[in-house]
Design an enzyme around this catalytic site. Structure first.
Site, PDB file in Angstrom:
ATOM      1  N   HIS A   1       1.590  -6.960   7.000  1.00 35.78           N
ATOM      2  CA  HIS A   1       1.787  -8.076   6.088  1.00 35.78           C
ATOM      3  C   HIS A   1       3.097  -8.785   6.399  1.00 35.78           C
ATOM      4  O   HIS A   1       3.908  -8.351   7.209  1.00 35.78           O
ATOM      5  CB  HIS A   1       1.728  -7.625   4.620  1.00 35.78           C
ATOM      6  CG  HIS A   1       2.964  -6.976   4.096  1.00 35.78           C
ATOM      7  ND1 HIS A   1       3.302  -6.966   2.770  1.00 35.78           N
ATOM      8  CD2 HIS A   1       3.958  -6.292   4.715  1.00 35.78           C
ATOM      9  CE1 HIS A   1       4.432  -6.319   2.588  1.00 35.78           C
ATOM     10  NE2 HIS A   1       4.853  -5.891   3.749  1.00 35.78           N
TER      11      HIS A   1
ATOM     12  N   CYS B   1      10.926  -7.568   4.921  1.00 30.94           N
ATOM     13  CA  CYS B   1       9.476  -7.730   4.767  1.00 30.94           C
ATOM     14  C   CYS B   1       9.038  -9.180   4.985  1.00 30.94           C
ATOM     15  O   CYS B   1       7.849  -9.474   4.968  1.00 30.94           O
ATOM     16  CB  CYS B   1       9.005  -7.213   3.410  1.00 30.94           C
ATOM     17  SG  CYS B   1       8.601  -5.456   3.421  1.00 30.94           S
TER      18      CYS B   1
ATOM     19  N   HIS C   1       4.823  -6.918  10.082  1.00 26.88           N
ATOM     20  CA  HIS C   1       5.170  -5.504  10.199  1.00 26.88           C
ATOM     21  C   HIS C   1       4.139  -4.766   9.367  1.00 26.88           C
ATOM     22  O   HIS C   1       3.386  -5.392   8.614  1.00 26.88           O
ATOM     23  CB  HIS C   1       6.589  -5.237   9.674  1.00 26.88           C
ATOM     24  CG  HIS C   1       6.699  -5.476   8.205  1.00 26.88           C
ATOM     25  ND1 HIS C   1       6.854  -6.740   7.693  1.00 26.88           N
ATOM     26  CD2 HIS C   1       6.612  -4.641   7.142  1.00 26.88           C
ATOM     27  CE1 HIS C   1       6.873  -6.659   6.366  1.00 26.88           C
ATOM     28  NE2 HIS C   1       6.726  -5.408   6.005  1.00 26.88           N
TER      29      HIS C   1
ATOM     30  N   HIS D   1       2.779  -1.097   7.066  1.00 25.80           N
ATOM     31  CA  HIS D   1       3.114   0.075   6.249  1.00 25.80           C
ATOM     32  C   HIS D   1       1.921   1.030   6.268  1.00 25.80           C
ATOM     33  O   HIS D   1       0.781   0.604   6.403  1.00 25.80           O
ATOM     34  CB  HIS D   1       3.375  -0.315   4.794  1.00 25.80           C
ATOM     35  CG  HIS D   1       4.554  -1.210   4.600  1.00 25.80           C
ATOM     36  ND1 HIS D   1       5.851  -0.754   4.554  1.00 25.80           N
ATOM     37  CD2 HIS D   1       4.639  -2.553   4.443  1.00 25.80           C
ATOM     38  CE1 HIS D   1       6.671  -1.773   4.369  1.00 25.80           C
ATOM     39  NE2 HIS D   1       5.956  -2.887   4.302  1.00 25.80           N
TER      40      HIS D   1
ATOM     41  N   ASP E   1      -7.862  -1.655   6.088  1.00 26.76           N
ATOM     42  CA  ASP E   1      -7.328  -0.727   7.088  1.00 26.76           C
ATOM     43  C   ASP E   1      -7.233  -1.374   8.473  1.00 26.76           C
ATOM     44  O   ASP E   1      -8.203  -1.949   8.972  1.00 26.76           O
ATOM     45  CB  ASP E   1      -8.204   0.515   7.151  1.00 26.76           C
ATOM     46  CG  ASP E   1      -7.512   1.659   7.868  1.00 26.76           C
ATOM     47  OD1 ASP E   1      -6.265   1.736   7.826  1.00 26.76           O
ATOM     48  OD2 ASP E   1      -8.224   2.472   8.486  1.00 26.76           O
ATOM     49  N   HIS E   2      -6.040  -1.286   9.056  1.00 28.54           N
ATOM     50  CA  HIS E   2      -5.746  -1.877  10.372  1.00 28.54           C
ATOM     51  C   HIS E   2      -5.889  -3.393  10.379  1.00 28.54           C
ATOM     52  O   HIS E   2      -6.159  -3.992  11.426  1.00 28.54           O
ATOM     53  CB  HIS E   2      -6.608  -1.253  11.475  1.00 28.54           C
ATOM     54  CG  HIS E   2      -6.236   0.156  11.799  1.00 28.54           C
ATOM     55  ND1 HIS E   2      -6.468   1.196  10.941  1.00 28.54           N
ATOM     56  CD2 HIS E   2      -5.634   0.700  12.872  1.00 28.54           C
ATOM     57  CE1 HIS E   2      -6.026   2.314  11.482  1.00 28.54           C
ATOM     58  NE2 HIS E   2      -5.506   2.046  12.657  1.00 28.54           N
TER      59      HIS E   2
ATOM     60  N   GLU F   1       3.867   2.033  -1.102  1.00 28.81           N
ATOM     61  CA  GLU F   1       4.058   1.264   0.135  1.00 28.81           C
ATOM     62  C   GLU F   1       4.917   2.072   1.101  1.00 28.81           C
ATOM     63  O   GLU F   1       4.688   2.101   2.306  1.00 28.81           O
ATOM     64  CB  GLU F   1       4.728  -0.078  -0.189  1.00 28.81           C
ATOM     65  CG  GLU F   1       4.862  -0.984   1.019  1.00 28.81           C
ATOM     66  CD  GLU F   1       5.648  -2.249   0.686  1.00 28.81           C
ATOM     67  OE1 GLU F   1       5.038  -3.322   0.682  1.00 28.81           O
ATOM     68  OE2 GLU F   1       6.864  -2.147   0.423  1.00 28.81           O
TER      69      GLU F   1
HETATM   70 NI    NI Z   1       6.616  -4.783   4.014  1.00 27.27          NI
END
Ligand code: NI
Length: 143
Positions: free
Chosen positions: A14, A33, A39, A41, A79-80, A126
């Site tokens: 995200h 972020c 990037h 998580h 996911d991914h 997160e």
């Molecule tokens: Ni983040």
């Protein structure tokens, strides 16, 4: 009344980003972020439902069924993936854990009713240190 929690995990990319702000302002507000190159998580998702135990089985809900619904409706789409770009239920929203928790609530609320229980809490970790819990208490129109 008993409360049952199922944990599922996913990882997703995200960027915390307000589209009407400059990169500098986004960096100031959202910190690392807001990195323009994304990037990711490793998220832990905890879905808590509530209900009464079945008189014959003592089970509140079939956890296999609950897991299947969470995976199909929430984990698979996330996911991914990049949640800013390719996750339908995050479209047009800032990709915050707060918004994610509320969006997942909306996706799952009716799904778990079909299984005979009520949604109680969506908890998203997160990171080990940053955790959001949502109990369905906010007007969904406000974000
Ligand atoms: Ni983040």
């Amino acid at each position: 009344m008993l409360y049952l929690t199922r944990r599922e995990r996913f990882n997703a990319a995200h960027r915390m980003y307000h589209p009407e702000w400059t990169d500098d302002k986004n960096l100031e507000v959202f910190g690392k972020c807001s990195n323009p190159n994304w990037h990711g998580h490793n998220y832990n998702l905890f879905v808590t439902v509530k209900g009464e135990p079945h008189p014959e089985t003592s089970l509140v809900v079939n956890l296999k069924e609950l897991s299947r619904v969470i995976r199909e409706k929430v984990v698979e789409p996330l996911d991914h993936r990049n949640m800013n770009l390719e996750v339908d239920f995050m479209e047009g929203k800032i990709a915050s854990t707060e918004n994610l928790a509320m969006a997942i609530w909306e996706v799952l609320e009716k799904e778990v009713q079909v299984l005979g229980v009520k949604l109680h809490c969506i908890r998203i970790e997160e990171t080990e240190n940053n955790i959001v819990e949502y109990y369905g208490e906010i007007n969904h129109g406000n974000y």
